[in-house]
Design an enzyme around this catalytic site. Sequence first.
Site, PDB file in Angstrom:
ATOM      1  N   ASP A   1      -5.326  -5.813  -4.626  1.00  0.00           N
ATOM      2  CA  ASP A   1      -4.515  -5.927  -3.407  1.00  0.00           C
ATOM      3  C   ASP A   1      -4.375  -7.398  -3.059  1.00  0.00           C
ATOM      4  OD1 ASP A   1      -3.506  -5.503  -0.612  1.00  0.00           O
ATOM      5  OD2 ASP A   1      -4.096  -3.439  -1.036  1.00  0.00           O
ATOM      6  N   ASN A   2      -3.215  -7.798  -2.535  1.00  0.00           N
ATOM      7  CA  ASN A   2      -3.095  -9.189  -2.061  1.00  0.00           C
ATOM      8  C   ASN A   2      -3.354  -9.278  -0.557  1.00  0.00           C
ATOM      9  OD1 ASN A   2      -0.816  -8.132  -0.938  1.00  0.00           O
ATOM     10  ND2 ASN A   2       0.637  -9.518  -1.930  1.00  0.00           N
TER      11      ASN A   2
ATOM     12  N   GLY B   1      -2.454  -4.668   3.392  1.00  0.00           N
ATOM     13  CA  GLY B   1      -3.698  -3.907   3.249  1.00  0.00           C
ATOM     14  C   GLY B   1      -4.820  -4.540   4.056  1.00  0.00           C
TER      15      GLY B   1
ATOM     16  N   ASP C   1      -2.094 -10.722  -6.328  1.00  0.00           N
ATOM     17  CA  ASP C   1      -0.724 -10.298  -6.045  1.00  0.00           C
ATOM     18  C   ASP C   1      -0.135  -9.724  -7.337  1.00  0.00           C
ATOM     19  OD1 ASP C   1       1.953 -10.051  -5.577  1.00  0.00           O
ATOM     20  OD2 ASP C   1       2.217 -12.050  -4.703  1.00  0.00           O
TER      21      ASP C   1
ATOM     22  N   SER D   1       2.836  -1.993  -2.093  1.00  0.00           N
ATOM     23  CA  SER D   1       4.153  -2.252  -1.487  1.00  0.00           C
ATOM     24  C   SER D   1       4.038  -2.133   0.023  1.00  0.00           C
ATOM     25  CB  SER D   1       5.201  -1.226  -1.950  1.00  0.00           C
ATOM     26  OG  SER D   1       6.448  -1.497  -1.323  1.00  0.00           O
TER      27      SER D   1
ATOM     28  N   LYS E   1      10.041  -7.867  -4.626  1.00  0.00           N
ATOM     29  CA  LYS E   1       9.303  -8.372  -5.788  1.00  0.00           C
ATOM     30  C   LYS E   1       8.241  -7.373  -6.273  1.00  0.00           C
ATOM     31  CE  LYS E   1       8.168 -12.854  -5.889  1.00  0.00           C
ATOM     32  NZ  LYS E   1       7.751 -14.169  -5.325  1.00  0.00           N
TER      33      LYS E   1
ATOM     34  N   TYR F   1      13.666  -1.960   0.487  1.00  0.00           N
ATOM     35  CA  TYR F   1      12.632  -0.994   0.077  1.00  0.00           C
ATOM     36  C   TYR F   1      13.237   0.073  -0.832  1.00  0.00           C
ATOM     37  CZ  TYR F   1       8.762   2.355   0.705  1.00  0.00           C
ATOM     38  OH  TYR F   1       7.713   3.226   0.511  1.00  0.00           O
TER      39      TYR F   1
ATOM     40  N   ARG G   1       5.161   2.748  12.248  1.00  0.00           N
ATOM     41  CA  ARG G   1       5.521   4.134  11.923  1.00  0.00           C
ATOM     42  C   ARG G   1       5.330   5.008  13.146  1.00  0.00           C
ATOM     43  NH1 ARG G   1       6.237   5.729   7.025  1.00  0.00           N
ATOM     44  NH2 ARG G   1       6.012   4.220   5.366  1.00  0.00           N
TER      45      ARG G   1
HETATM   46  N1  UDP Z   1      10.383   6.514  15.405  1.00  0.00           N
HETATM   47  C1  UDP Z   1      10.372   6.669  16.762  1.00  0.00           C
HETATM   48  N2  UDP Z   1       9.556   5.858  17.525  1.00  0.00           N
HETATM   49  C2  UDP Z   1       8.736   4.921  16.984  1.00  0.00           C
HETATM   50  C3  UDP Z   1       8.737   4.757  15.590  1.00  0.00           C
HETATM   51  C4  UDP Z   1       9.583   5.572  14.812  1.00  0.00           C
HETATM   52  O1  UDP Z   1      11.086   7.525  17.313  1.00  0.00           O
HETATM   53  O2  UDP Z   1       8.047   4.207  17.756  1.00  0.00           O
HETATM   54  C5  UDP Z   1      11.264   7.384  14.594  1.00  0.00           C
HETATM   55  C6  UDP Z   1      12.111   6.625  13.566  1.00  0.00           C
HETATM   56  O3  UDP Z   1      13.316   6.176  14.145  1.00  0.00           O
HETATM   57  C7  UDP Z   1      12.324   7.686  12.502  1.00  0.00           C
HETATM   58  C8  UDP Z   1      11.045   8.535  12.575  1.00  0.00           C
HETATM   59  O4  UDP Z   1      10.440   8.264  13.832  1.00  0.00           O
HETATM   60  O5  UDP Z   1      13.427   8.510  12.827  1.00  0.00           O
HETATM   61  C9  UDP Z   1      10.049   8.210  11.481  1.00  0.00           C
HETATM   62  O6  UDP Z   1       9.882   6.825  11.448  1.00  0.00           O
HETATM   63  P1  UDP Z   1       8.822   6.092  10.520  1.00  0.00           P
HETATM   64  O7  UDP Z   1       9.002   4.629  10.685  1.00  0.00           O
HETATM   65  O8  UDP Z   1       7.469   6.665  10.756  1.00  0.00           O
HETATM   66  O9  UDP Z   1       9.214   6.511   9.023  1.00  0.00           O
HETATM   67  P2  UDP Z   1      10.598   6.663   8.221  1.00  0.00           P
HETATM   68  O10 UDP Z   1      11.769   6.377   9.124  1.00  0.00           O
HETATM   69  O11 UDP Z   1      10.483   5.710   7.114  1.00  0.00           O
HETATM   70  O12 UDP Z   1      10.564   8.087   7.810  1.00  0.00           O
END
Ligand code: UDP
Length: 325
Positions: A35-36, A40, A60, A79, A95, A149, A190
């Site tokens: 891991d870099n 992480g 890396d 990633s 990358k 991504y 997320r």
């Molecule tokens: N989302 C949200 N509030 C947050 C973060 C994400 O409503 O504070 C929504 C985001 O717009 C997406 C869903 O939750 O529709 C999942 O987002 P996440 O970033 O977890 O993963 P991905 O979009 O890559 O599935």
Amino acid sequence: MIERKRVLITGAAGFLGSHLCDRFIAEGYDVIGMDNLITGDLKNIEHLFKLEQFEFYHHDVSKFIHVPGKLDYILHFASPASPIDYLKIPIQTLKVGSLGIHNCLGLARVKNARVLIASTSEVYGDPMVHPQTEEYWGNVNPVGPRGVYDEAKRFQEAMTMAYHTFHGLETRIIRIFNTYGPRMRLNDGRVLPAFIGQALRGEDLTMFGDGSQTRSFCYVSDLVEGIYRLLLSDYAQPVNIGNPDEITIREFGEEIIKLTGTNQQLISKPLPKDDPKQRKPDITKAREILGWEPKVNRADGLKITYEYFKNLSPEELNKTAHRFD
Ligand code: UDP
């Protein structure tokens, strides 16, 4: 004495990488974690440092990889993996999915190792086919914010398949759908760590858009089981691993409010560009080829995950990053 198998796991200090290290150690493998540490965190694997079966390389993977000794398997999980991360470090994201996989595949040829790559449901983009089968080619905007991504992962699949067909390398491709569990980074943006972190800090929960977009959340132990089975299978085409239990983000927010007992509410924030409207895996292939299906339902998985976040220190809890800041 039977010689132990030796596996290299890139992205070992990340959420998924660290759970994979645990699983392979438990199965009796020698594990090299690499891991870099850009996204992480060593605390995810510090409990492994005392084990003689575990070695850590701070490296890396986008740079030439040298690993002395034999290798049976390489799992490429390095990633940035959340929209907030790959918006912050787009070039590294490209990358690691291109130079990084090239290095892993080259290493695998030298060592005669089997390679499994972490691909993603993002290869389907904002999908026009629902639920998503492996045959669907996707609806991706290459120059949108998620392009760095999505295209890196698509390139990674193409490169892996080319090494398989051209060099006869043993390869496996998993397409991972939204996964959750302990060791997710609280500030990775997320939805699950965002909502739980907000509930724990007594903030409103930031739902993007009207919350009608859907996701399907898989608990991490189910995902790891799917990866393990795919690695040991003889199937070289991509396989979806995820939980088909689909939910809107609004309903998901309501579940988190109930689980945490917070007095806060869901508030709407602008929907990020190219945010997929719906996502749910078709897991027919995983069922038929691997005999796999998810076992942990969302209520149980969320309880375990909430316990993990509740036990974080106040400093960690206050480390936060919102996409809309
Ligand atoms: N989302 C949200 N509030 C947050 C973060 C994400 O409503 O504070 C929504 C985001 O717009 C997406 C869903 O939750 O529709 C999942 O987002 P996440 O970033 O977890 O993963 P991905 O979009 O890559 O599935």
